[in-house]
Design a protein around this motif. Sequence first.
Motif: not given
Length: 705
Positions: A80, A83, A125
């Motif tokens: 995360l 990302f 993800m």
Amino acid sequence: MSIASGVLSGAGALPPGAAALAAQEGAGTAFHPVLPWLILALPLLGAVVNGLGAFLWRDDKRIPSIVGPAALLLSFNVVLINFIGMNGAELHGAEVVRLWSWIVSGDLHVGVDLQFDQLSMLMCMVVTGVGSLIHIYSVGYMRDDPGYSRYFSYLNLFVFFMLVLVLGASLPLMFVGWEGVGLCSYLLIGFWYENREYANAGKKAFIMNRIGDAGFLVAMFLLFVSFGTLDFVPLLGAAEGTLAYGGVLVTGITLLLFLGCTGKSAQIPLHTWLPDAMAGPTPVSALIHAATMVTAGVYLIARTSVLFALAPVSQGVVAAVGAGTALFAASIAIRQYDIKKVLAYSTISQLGYMFLAIGVGAFTAGVFHLMTHAFFKALLFLGAGAVIHAVHHAWSHGAGGDAHGDGEGDGQHGDPNDMRNHGGLRAFMPRTWIFMWIATLAIAGVPPLAGFFSKDEIIWYAGAYGYPVLWGVALATALLTAVYMTRLMVMTFHGKNRTFGHAGTAEAGRRLHEVPLVMWGPLALLALLSVVGGWANIPEALPVLPAVDWLHHWLEPVFEPAIAIAEARGLVAEHHAPAGGGEALWAGISAVIAIVAVTATVRVLSPKPVPTEAEAVAPTGFARLLHDKWYVDELYDRMIVRPSLALWRACWRIVDAGLIDGAVNGVGRGARLLGWAGGQLQSGRVTTYLVVFMLGALLVLSVLA
């Protein structure tokens, strides 16, 4: 480290696709992966710790309950962070992180390199996010299983290999992950190996995937001979200048890669292993179908989209096989009674949609459906697991029955997976009922849930890109999807409860209950994602709803070279649906079809009494054909399995038992005969010695005479 520009420089004039990729790679970027090795290391560490726990603290379930889910949650957090960092950076190409050199042999140089780009980050993800929820759910589902620590070790290892697959910067490293998920699927499908049928299901999955893997390996050999490298960036960047458009070589390579995909992603003709894979624990089914393994084939083609853009014949084959598989599997799901097998054929069908999208050149649409499918299919499998868990525990309550009960009856009531033994569960499991209806409406394509946007985008592109037959097949599959999923919900949650027979409603009220928070909590989060997951890509043509093109914009740099090849050859023309009308019109028609199909199925099936598994009679006619899965397994058994067994038995009798054993046994018998003859000369009898002496003397005299 930055990539591509140095590799591609000095190669002379670059073709348009390679030049575009090199320009992207040369552009400055502020993105640098944060602790990328942790993404892989954490699940691997969890697998090691839980593996040791299977021997050191077998009866202490606290450690695997913490380590198993925590490894995935921490890995998800690292993903995360990266990302978010990538989303805020000016990044158009890939960022490759080299960990160490792996293979150096002649011209072959393969490193343990991780490739971070928009596609790999999106996949990470999905894998770590959905995988984390499945791990948390497993704490409640597998709590009473004696192999608890071993289970979490396999589950962590499964996710580790899937992350290797999606992050690998070269085909060999991807292949390590590819084979790793195959190994873990074998271990988890046959997790309850004491049951011979379950163990055979694991072997079937392993063997059928090896057929496809042979194609993957041969394709790698051909690519190395053609390019001198197996790293994705230089290979794909130079593909357009090295391979002739529509040539025999690129067509052969892509068809071999697709053979690997048909095995891993269960497409015709290598699809039969996936329904049998339901022998494993239900959370394993959720992980295989939603976040790992079966999505690997779709990811491989998306990753090598430039190669497939250069091979229009292969793209046509991918699209046709995908559409055919989607319709074929949906037709089988209509007549299945095992709740997990309905969902298994549903997965095969939905994977067919993804291959259809990639085959017609709508790469982003295929990946979009992969993402949304992960949400609602994980929810459906975990919801089915909650039903099985509740029914089995109701049957075994006070009887000392085993805890998992996946696919196993208790000897009195039947199979807890069979929907004919369910019915009326919404009164006892209201949360699970609501969550599964959300997933059902999502996969059916009812707006504004996730499946409406992703699946209808595929249907639209199939028609708009000039494939009217495939468009019709996709639309028919959407109708069947709404029907068989609604049938599942009606048989499981509506009508009278049949868990203890038609007269056992009072008993069901005492024994059936909702699953604990550790199980329904992940269902709630997946239900939320099944609602909003499709909002990442809302077409501008749809009225009322705001236009959102985040996912298209996010994946555009990855697929731009492939799309440029198609546009240069006039393959991406102006969008026209087969029967006229715009995207909004056909999206509306598709939504109406889904809503009508769901409503009609509820109205038709709800009043009908459902016989229990024990009372049911075998289907006949066309219904039997669908129930028996078009007899594909029987056909394979008759044409491949039995002749192969006969051949191996003949080889055993003639070669092994006849020649090899015969030669070895003959030598032994000869030695025994020689020993016996020698023993007769040492019998200890004087008369025998005199007779032999006289015979020898006579023989000598006869020779001398």
